[in-house]
Design an enzyme around this catalytic site. Sequence first.
Site, PDB file in Angstrom:
ATOM      1  N   GLU A  33       8.526  24.557 -50.259  1.00  0.00           N
ATOM      2  CA  GLU A  33       7.620  23.650 -49.540  1.00  0.00           C
ATOM      3  C   GLU A  33       8.230  22.259 -49.385  1.00  0.00           C
ATOM      4  O   GLU A  33       8.088  21.621 -48.347  1.00  0.00           O
ATOM      5  CB  GLU A  33       6.271  23.559 -50.253  1.00  0.00           C
ATOM      6  N   TYR A 116      -0.433  18.126 -48.127  1.00  0.00           N
ATOM      7  CA  TYR A 116      -0.005  19.418 -47.593  1.00  0.00           C
ATOM      8  C   TYR A 116       0.593  20.308 -48.686  1.00  0.00           C
ATOM      9  O   TYR A 116       0.208  21.474 -48.860  1.00  0.00           O
ATOM     10  CB  TYR A 116       1.019  19.243 -46.449  1.00  0.00           C
ATOM     11  N   ASP A 134      -0.522  21.072 -41.503  1.00  0.00           N
ATOM     12  CA  ASP A 134       0.823  20.665 -41.078  1.00  0.00           C
ATOM     13  C   ASP A 134       0.822  20.572 -39.549  1.00  0.00           C
ATOM     14  O   ASP A 134      -0.223  20.665 -38.915  1.00  0.00           O
ATOM     15  CB  ASP A 134       1.874  21.659 -41.587  1.00  0.00           C
TER      16      ASP A 134
END
Length: 353
Positions: A33, A116, A134
Amino acid sequence: MFFYKTLINWYLKKNRDLPWRKTKSPYEIWLSEIMLQQTRVAQGLPYFLKFTEAFPTVFDLANAEESEVLKLWQGLGYYSRARNLHFTAKYVANELNGVFPNSYKGLLKLKGVGDYTASAIASICFDEPAAVVDGNVYRVLSRFYGIDTPINSTEGIKQFKELAQSIIQEEEPGRYNQAIMDFGALHCKPKSPLCNECPLASNCVALEQEKVSELPVKIKKIKVKKRYFNYVVVITEDETTLFSERKGKGIWQGLYQFPLIETTESISANELVKQEEFVSLIPNDAAISLFNKDEIIHKLSHQHLVTKFWVVRVSQIKGDAIKWSEIEQFPTSVLISNFLKDYTNTNSQNLYI
DNA sequence: AAAACGGGGGT
DNA sequence: ACCCCAGTTTT
């Protein structure tokens, strides 16, 4: 519920086969991520493979030198991500016994982890219904619900997060989050989305109102600055050079570079030797040549770096020198990495005064 | 609230 | 050229 189920069904058929989807390990999910922030999957993928091989566990990453982490990160950009990654690895390894926080709230406290990323890890690893927002999610939601609030306004950020959070369910939140992102990346694309074969078409507001190409709305505001970089590539008779860490704020913090003289406009060799920084660095017996005939314009999001590489051959050197043969061990920018590649492949005869 | 932070790929 | 990308941090 139509929206939720449809995306999950689409995902079960069309999802991409990606290495981080084979695990629920917080370390690997976190790593992926961070790497994928503002970065395309295709660009981040080889880095994920390199990192998991070099650092199989959070302890391996924590025990590495920062320069080693930056070297592996070289070319991926946004290098503060790599520094924060290393900081957080040390924190998790040393303070948390190698165990990542298991909730959105806890994850959010980690350096380099924002809304996020905390949502992504919490939903994928711990089945917490925390909605990711996102670039893909902004696009899919703004089109499907016909929302024209600018996605990069304070109001838009709040509005889309609340909407996304109102949609997500207790059931398979991680899979849903990945589904809506994959759907945005592969199907509801920025340009030429596949509306004619879209499973959401029957209820898509943008499609109904013919506003697909206008959504999402984004306020544009980036102004590009020009800067003039003169790298002084000092080379001694015994093949040493000056190469040191970029300190302070600004781009490429922590990466290594040749001595840099920044000017307000493009300069000639005659003007270069008048620069104070040059005088303090280079003895009088120097032979100066310009490596690149044409200026290299290195383009970043916010600035264009108009660059000249000056090769300066000297008998001896003043500062702390490194061996030229060891230069590739140091993390550096793509701009300098490209120069090193060109320099190695070029005969010294091709230099321009 | 706005700016800074990389590099690559698509149109 | 301009936009966008599995955003976050700093100013």
